[in-house]
Design a protein around this motif. Structure first.
Motif, mmCIF file in Angstrom:
data_model
loop_
_atom_site.group_PDB
_atom_site.id
_atom_site.type_symbol
_atom_site.label_atom_id
_atom_site.label_comp_id
_atom_site.label_asym_id
_atom_site.label_seq_id
_atom_site.Cartn_x
_atom_site.Cartn_y
_atom_site.Cartn_z
ATOM 1 N N ASP A 47 0.640 -1.202 0.000
ATOM 2 C CA ASP A 47 0.063 -0.036 0.083
ATOM 3 C C ASP A 47 0.787 1.506 0.030
ATOM 4 O O ASP A 47 2.007 1.220 0.106
ATOM 5 C CB ASP A 47 -0.984 0.059 0.994
ATOM 6 N N PHE A 56 -3.647 3.737 0.032
ATOM 7 C CA PHE A 56 -4.179 3.241 -1.171
ATOM 8 C C PHE A 56 -3.547 1.734 -1.358
ATOM 9 O O PHE A 56 -2.258 1.732 -1.346
ATOM 10 C CB PHE A 56 -3.858 4.120 -2.558
ATOM 11 N N ASN A 91 -7.598 -4.926 -5.086
ATOM 12 C CA ASN A 91 -6.879 -3.549 -4.656
ATOM 13 C C ASN A 91 -7.559 -2.330 -4.994
ATOM 14 O O ASN A 91 -8.956 -2.427 -5.340
ATOM 15 C CB ASN A 91 -5.631 -3.364 -5.536
ATOM 16 N N ASP A 92 -7.378 -1.365 -4.429
ATOM 17 C CA ASP A 92 -8.180 -0.004 -4.557
ATOM 18 C C ASP A 92 -8.326 0.471 -5.981
ATOM 19 O O ASP A 92 -8.911 1.399 -5.988
ATOM 20 C CB ASP A 92 -7.588 0.991 -3.671
ATOM 21 N N SER A 130 -10.716 -8.051 0.653
ATOM 22 C CA SER A 130 -10.110 -6.738 0.507
ATOM 23 C C SER A 130 -8.906 -6.818 1.618
ATOM 24 O O SER A 130 -8.641 -7.516 2.625
ATOM 25 C CB SER A 130 -11.029 -5.477 1.302
#
Length: 155
Positions: A47, A56, A91-92, A130
Motif C-alpha cells: 500500500d 491506497f 486492490n483499490d 479486501s
C-alpha cells in the motif's frame, strides 16, 4: 526475528518503472529470508500511505507457501497455481492482483510498503477479499513480519 524482504530495489530506493503503471505494471520479485520453520503460509499487502485520498492498496495476496522467493509477474487473477500457489484480493483500483505505483503527476515521491506476513495457518478467505478482510483474518496468526519500502514519483 523478522523476515528480511528484498527485491530489485533496495529499502528506501526507487522502484524501477517496469513495476509501475508507466511500465509493464507487473509485480516485482520479492526475496524472503529468515522464515520460521513454523510457517504455514505467507500473506502480502502493498500500500501507499501518501495517496491524496488516504492509504491506497496496490496488492493483497495470501496462502502463499513459505518460499524464499516470490517471482516477478504474478498473474492478475484470484486463484493462482503457477508460478506458485496463492489467492489474491481486490486492490483499490478495483482489480484483482497487483497494480503498481501510479501516483498523480506532480504529487511528489510516494512510499510503497511491501509488507510480508508469515502465518501459522492458511486463511479461509474468498478471492477478491479486501485489505481489511485480510488483516482481520490474520489476527492472532502472524508469527513474523517484514517490510520493504520502495519509492516512486510520476513525472
Amino acid at each position: 526475528m523478522g523476515v528480511k524482504v528484498s527485491s530489485v530495489f533496495g529499502n528506501g530506493e526507487f522502484i524501477p518503472s517496469k513495476y509501475t503503471c508507466e511500465g509493464q505494471d507487473i509485480s516485482p520479485p520479492l526475496k524472503l529470508e529468515g522464515i520460521s520453520g513454523n510457517a504455514r503460509s505467507i500473506a502480502i499487502i502493498v500500500d501507499d500511505p501518501d495517496a491524496p485520498i488516504g492509504t491506497f492498496v496496490h496488492w493483497v495476496a495470501w496462502n502463499i507457501p513459505p518460499v524464499g522467493e516470490i517471482p516477478e509477474g504474478i498473474p492478475k487473477s484470484g486463484n493462482i497455481s503457477s508460478p506458485l500457489k496463492m489467492v489474491q484480493g481486490r486492490n483499490d483500483f478495483g482489480r484483482i492482483g497487483y497494480n503498481g505505483p501510479c501516483p498523480p503527476r506532480g504529487h511528489g515521491v510516494h512510499h510503497y510498503h511491501f509488507k510480508v506476513y508469515v502465518l501459522d495457518t492458511e486463511l479461509n478467505l474468498m478471492l477478491g477479499a479486501s485489505k481489511r478482510d485480510l488483516e482481520r483474518a490474520m489476527e492472532g496468526h502472524i508469527i513474523q513480519k517484514g517490510e520493504l519500502v520502495g519509492l516512486y514519483e510520476r513525472k
